[in-house]
Design an enzyme around this catalytic site. Structure first.
Site, mmCIF file in Angstrom:
data_model
loop_
_atom_site.group_PDB
_atom_site.id
_atom_site.type_symbol
_atom_site.label_atom_id
_atom_site.label_comp_id
_atom_site.label_asym_id
_atom_site.label_seq_id
_atom_site.Cartn_x
_atom_site.Cartn_y
_atom_site.Cartn_z
ATOM 1 N N HIS A 75 14.545 -3.738 16.369
ATOM 2 C CA HIS A 75 16.014 -3.836 16.339
ATOM 3 C C HIS A 75 16.600 -2.638 17.080
ATOM 4 C CE1 HIS A 75 16.605 -6.638 12.633
ATOM 5 N NE2 HIS A 75 15.620 -7.034 13.397
ATOM 6 N N TYR A 203 25.342 -4.070 7.115
ATOM 7 C CA TYR A 203 25.698 -3.348 5.890
ATOM 8 C C TYR A 203 27.194 -3.578 5.662
ATOM 9 C CZ TYR A 203 21.303 -0.681 6.149
ATOM 10 O OH TYR A 203 19.982 -0.300 6.169
ATOM 11 N N PRO A 295 17.997 3.036 -1.770
ATOM 12 C CA PRO A 295 17.482 2.273 -0.621
ATOM 13 C C PRO A 295 18.469 2.071 0.529
ATOM 14 C CG PRO A 295 17.888 0.819 -2.492
ATOM 15 C CD PRO A 295 18.109 2.211 -2.976
ATOM 16 N N LYS A 299 14.809 4.478 3.718
ATOM 17 C CA LYS A 299 14.008 5.651 4.055
ATOM 18 C C LYS A 299 12.753 5.892 3.215
ATOM 19 C CE LYS A 299 16.491 7.175 7.372
ATOM 20 N NZ LYS A 299 16.006 6.600 8.598
ATOM 21 N N TYR A 387 19.447 7.171 11.074
ATOM 22 C CA TYR A 387 18.929 5.843 10.698
ATOM 23 C C TYR A 387 17.607 5.565 11.417
ATOM 24 C CZ TYR A 387 19.057 1.024 9.132
ATOM 25 O OH TYR A 387 18.750 -0.164 8.522
HETATM 26 P P1 RFL Z 1 4.332 3.284 -4.138
HETATM 27 O O1 RFL Z 1 4.533 2.255 -3.066
HETATM 28 O O2 RFL Z 1 5.065 3.135 -5.399
HETATM 29 O O3 RFL Z 1 2.769 3.316 -4.402
HETATM 30 C C1 RFL Z 1 2.216 3.955 -5.531
HETATM 31 C C2 RFL Z 1 0.948 3.228 -5.912
HETATM 32 O O4 RFL Z 1 0.335 3.902 -7.003
HETATM 33 C C3 RFL Z 1 -0.075 2.952 -7.971
HETATM 34 N N1 RFL Z 1 -0.169 3.662 -9.270
HETATM 35 C C4 RFL Z 1 -1.330 4.119 -9.772
HETATM 36 N N2 RFL Z 1 -2.591 4.027 -9.323
HETATM 37 C C5 RFL Z 1 -3.549 4.593 -10.093
HETATM 38 N N3 RFL Z 1 -3.297 5.218 -11.262
HETATM 39 C C6 RFL Z 1 -2.055 5.326 -11.753
HETATM 40 N N4 RFL Z 1 -1.822 5.951 -12.906
HETATM 41 C C7 RFL Z 1 -0.995 4.765 -10.986
HETATM 42 N N5 RFL Z 1 0.363 4.670 -11.161
HETATM 43 C C8 RFL Z 1 0.840 4.012 -10.100
HETATM 44 C C9 RFL Z 1 0.976 1.860 -7.902
HETATM 45 O O5 RFL Z 1 0.497 0.617 -8.395
HETATM 46 C C10 RFL Z 1 1.226 1.806 -6.402
HETATM 47 O O6 RFL Z 1 0.393 0.889 -5.742
HETATM 48 O O7 RFL Z 1 4.636 4.767 -3.587
HETATM 49 P P2 RFL Z 1 4.511 5.402 -2.121
HETATM 50 O O8 RFL Z 1 3.154 5.132 -1.521
HETATM 51 O O9 RFL Z 1 4.977 6.780 -2.263
HETATM 52 O O10 RFL Z 1 5.534 4.553 -1.215
HETATM 53 C C11 RFL Z 1 6.908 4.619 -1.442
HETATM 54 C C12 RFL Z 1 7.564 3.285 -1.053
HETATM 55 O O11 RFL Z 1 6.899 2.236 -1.708
HETATM 56 C C13 RFL Z 1 9.065 3.250 -1.404
HETATM 57 O O12 RFL Z 1 9.662 4.495 -1.118
HETATM 58 C C14 RFL Z 1 9.811 2.147 -0.623
HETATM 59 O O13 RFL Z 1 9.441 0.871 -1.060
HETATM 60 C C15 RFL Z 1 11.325 2.315 -0.773
HETATM 61 N N6 RFL Z 1 12.094 1.271 -0.089
HETATM 62 C C16 RFL Z 1 12.312 1.305 1.269
HETATM 63 N N7 RFL Z 1 11.701 2.245 2.025
HETATM 64 C C17 RFL Z 1 11.843 2.209 3.390
HETATM 65 O O14 RFL Z 1 11.306 3.095 4.066
HETATM 66 N N8 RFL Z 1 12.566 1.228 4.031
HETATM 67 C C18 RFL Z 1 13.190 0.242 3.340
HETATM 68 O O15 RFL Z 1 13.776 -0.652 3.949
HETATM 69 C C19 RFL Z 1 13.106 0.272 1.898
HETATM 70 N N9 RFL Z 1 13.696 -0.681 1.164
HETATM 71 C C20 RFL Z 1 12.634 0.214 -0.838
HETATM 72 C C21 RFL Z 1 13.464 -0.742 -0.176
HETATM 73 C C22 RFL Z 1 12.364 0.056 -2.191
HETATM 74 C C23 RFL Z 1 12.920 -0.999 -2.875
HETATM 75 N N10 RFL Z 1 12.568 -1.131 -4.238
HETATM 76 C C24 RFL Z 1 11.994 -2.317 -4.739
HETATM 77 C C25 RFL Z 1 12.392 0.063 -5.030
HETATM 78 C C26 RFL Z 1 14.033 -1.784 -0.868
HETATM 79 C C27 RFL Z 1 13.797 -1.901 -2.229
HETATM 80 C C28 RFL Z 1 14.487 -3.015 -2.944
HETATM 81 C C1 PHB Z 2 15.094 -4.585 3.547
HETATM 82 O O1 PHB Z 2 15.023 -5.354 4.535
HETATM 83 O O2 PHB Z 2 14.449 -4.778 2.514
HETATM 84 C C2 PHB Z 2 16.014 -3.419 3.589
HETATM 85 C C3 PHB Z 2 16.710 -3.159 4.764
HETATM 86 C C4 PHB Z 2 17.568 -2.065 4.804
HETATM 87 C C5 PHB Z 2 17.722 -1.269 3.694
HETATM 88 C C6 PHB Z 2 17.013 -1.521 2.529
HETATM 89 C C7 PHB Z 2 16.152 -2.610 2.478
HETATM 90 O O3 PHB Z 2 18.580 -0.223 3.744
#
Ligand code: RFL
Ligand code: PHB
Length: 393
Positions: A75, A203, A295, A299, A387
Site C-alpha cells: 500500500h 481510518y 492498535p 505497530k 506510519y
Molecule cells: P504474541 O504474539 O502475544 O506471542 C506470544 C506467544 O507466547 C505464548 N505464550 C507462552 N508460551 C509459553 N509459555 C508461556 N507461559 C506463555 N505465555 C504466552 C503465546 O501463546 C504466544 O504464542 O507476542 P509478540 O511475539 O510479542 O508479538 C506481538 C504481536 O502479536 C502484537 O503486538 C500485534 O498483534 C499487535 N497488533 C498489530 N501489530 C501490528 O504491528 N500491526 C497491526 O496491524 C496490528 N493490529 C494487533 C492488531 C493486535 C490486535 N489484537 C488482537 C490485540 C490488531 C489487533 C486487533
Molecule cells: C488490521 O488490518 O488488522 C489493522 C490495520 C490497521 C490497524 C490495526 C489493524 O491500525
C-alpha cells in the site's frame, strides 16, 4: 526430569520469539522455542495485518519473504476520513516508503516453516513454565511437556511470551518500572467475506466513534469499530455491526465498505504499557512481554520484530567474542524506539476516537487536528513517516 541444553532458550512462539530464533540461527547461534499453544492455534490466530517497510525488508533479506512478496498487498498510501470526506495520505510520495498488508498468522506460518525446515526446535503445548537462576550465567526454563517435567539450561533467555506471559512476572517487582495508560474504549473487530471496496485503509473519525476499514485479501475485508470497554459481543448481531460500520464509514461521495457474511468477530481492549528496563540478568524481554501499544498505529508486531533484530545482533556479537556491550545497551536501544512508537500510537488513538469525557471543545479541537494533518505538507509527512515506520535502529 529431562534436561535440554542450548545457547538461547526462547519462551513464546509469536512474531518476537520465532523471528529471534530465525535470526539467531542465521548468525550461527542455537536456540529452542517453547510455546504453550498448539502449532495449529498459533497459525490460525487472527491478529495484526500491517507490516512496516522495515519488517518487510527484514523478512525478505533473511529468506522468509517469499510468500509475503507474492501474496502481501503493498500500500503506497492510506486514508483519513472525517466530516464525510476521505483524505489520502500519499506515504510513498511523502517518504519513499510503503506498508504491506499481510496477516500476522501468515508471518507466523512462514517463520515456523523456516525454523522447522532448518531443523530448529519448537516445542508446542508445553505447560507450567517457570524461570530459574535468571540472574546467573546459566539461567533455566522449567516446564512440562506431555506430562513430563523438563528444563532448558541456557546462556540467555528470550522472554517473548506476550503481555500475559510469565517472563515479565519472573523479574522482582522492585527491579522494574511500569508505565501504563488504559483507554476508556475498545475495538470490535470483524473479518468479512466481502471484496474490499477501497485499495487502501480508511481510518474514520465520526460522531458515533472511530471506524477502521482494512483488508486481508482481494476477497476478505477486515473492519473495526470503537465500542465500550465492557461491550458484550452478544449484543452485536451481524446486522447491527454492519449498520454501525456503514453509518460511520460512508462518505459524501458514496464510498462505503461492501457488506458480506461475517467470518469472525472479537473485542480487543486498548492499552499503552511499557516496562523498564527490558532486561534482568540474562533474561531479555521482547515484544508484547515488554510493551503494548493501542492498535490504531498498527505497530505492535512491528515493534516486536524491531526488538528482536536488536537482541539477535547483541547475542550474536557476544558469541563472536565482541563482549557484552550490545547486550548491556539492548534495553536502552529498544526503549528509544518503543517510546517514539508509544507517542505515535497514543496520538493516532486520541485523534481518532471519541471519549465519553469529551465535550464540544474536544470535538472541534479533534476536527481541527484532522484538518491540519490532512492538509499541511509538514504534518502529513510526519504522519506518513511514523506510519511507514522509523528505521530499525
Ligand atoms: P504474541 O504474539 O502475544 O506471542 C506470544 C506467544 O507466547 C505464548 N505464550 C507462552 N508460551 C509459553 N509459555 C508461556 N507461559 C506463555 N505465555 C504466552 C503465546 O501463546 C504466544 O504464542 O507476542 P509478540 O511475539 O510479542 O508479538 C506481538 C504481536 O502479536 C502484537 O503486538 C500485534 O498483534 C499487535 N497488533 C498489530 N501489530 C501490528 O504491528 N500491526 C497491526 O496491524 C496490528 N493490529 C494487533 C492488531 C493486535 C490486535 N489484537 C488482537 C490485540 C490488531 C489487533 C486487533
Ligand atoms: C488490521 O488490518 O488488522 C489493522 C490495520 C490497521 C490497524 C490495526 C489493524 O491500525
Amino acid at each position: 526430569m529431562k534436561t535440554l541444553r542450548t545457547q538461547v532458550g526462547i519462551v513464546g512462539a509469536g512474531p518476537a520469539g520465532l523471528m529471534l530464533s530465525h535470526l539467531l540461527h542465521l548468525a550461527g547461534v542455537e536456540s529452542i522455542v517453547i510455546e504453550d499453544r498448539s502449532r495449529k492455534y498459533i497459525e490460525e490466530r487472527i491478529r495484526a495485518g500491517v507490516l512496516e517497510q522495515g519488517t518487510v525488508d527484514l523478512m525478505k533479506e533473511t529468506g522468509v519473504g517469499g510468500r509475503l512478496s507474492r501474496e502481501g498487498l503493498p500500500h503506497h498510501g492510506f486514508n483519513i476520513s472525517f466530516s464525510g470526506q476521505r483524505h489520502r495520505i500519499d506515504m510513498m510520495g511523502l517518504t519513499g516508503k510503503c506498508i504491506t498488508v499481510y496477516a500476522q498468522h501468515e508471518v507466523i506460518k512462514d517463520l515456523v516453516h523456516a525454523r522447522v525446515d532448518a531443523g530448529g526446535q519448537i516445542l508446542f503445548e508445553v505447560g507450567n513454565v517457570t524461570l530459574r537462576d535468571v540472574d546467573s550465567a546459566s539461567p533455566v526454563i522449567c516446564f512440562e511437556k506431555d506430562g513430563e517435567p523438563c528444563e532448558i539450561v541456557c546462556d540467555f533467555i528470550g522472554g517473548c511470551d506476550g503481555f500475559h506471559g510469565v517472563c515479565r512476572s519472573s523479574i522482582p517487582a522492585e527491579a522494574l518500572a511500569l508505565y501504563e495508560r488504559v483507554y476508556p474504549y475498545a475495538w470490535l473487530g470483524i473479518l468479512a467475506e466481502a471484496a474490499p471496496s477501497s485499495e487502501e485503509l480508511v481510518y474514520t473519525y465520526h460522531d458515533r466513534g472511530f471506524a477502521l476499514f482494512s483488508m486481508r485479501s482481494p476477497q476478505v475485508t477486515r473492519l473495526y469499530l470503537q465500542c465500550r470497554r465492557d461491550e458484550d459481543l452478544a449484543e452485536w448481531p451481524d446486522d447491527r455491526i454492519w449498520d454501525e460500520i456503514l453509518l460511520r464509514s460512508r462518505t459524501s461521495d458514496g464510498w462505503a465498505p461492501n457488506r458480506g457474511p461475517i467470518l469472525q468477530k472479537g473485542i480487543t481492549d486498548m492499552r499503552s504499557f511499557v516496562v523498564e528496563p527490558m532486561q534482568y540478568g540474562r533474561l531479555f524481554l521482547a515484544g508484547d512481554a515488554a510493551h503494548i501499544v493501542p492498535p490504531t498505529g498498527a505497530k505492535g508486531m512491528n515493534l516486536a520484530i524491531a526488538d528482536v533484530a536488536v537482541l539477535s545482533r547483541a547475542i550474536a556479537a557476544f558469541y563472536r567474542g565482541k563482549g557484552e556491550g550490545l547486550l548491556r545497551s539492548y534495553s536502552q536501544t529498544c526503549l528509544r524506539r518503543v517510546w517514539n512508537v508509544q507517542r505515535f500510537s497514543w496520538w493516532m488513538t486520541s485523534m481518532l476516537h471519541r471519549s465519553e469525557a469529551d465535550n464540544p471543545f474536544d470535538h472541534r479541537r479533534q476536527i481541527a487536528e484532522l484538518d491540519y494533518v490532512t492538509s499541511s505538507h509538514a504534518a502529513m509527512t510526519s504522519l506518513a513517516e511514523n506510519y511507514a515506520g522509523l528505521p530499525l535502529d
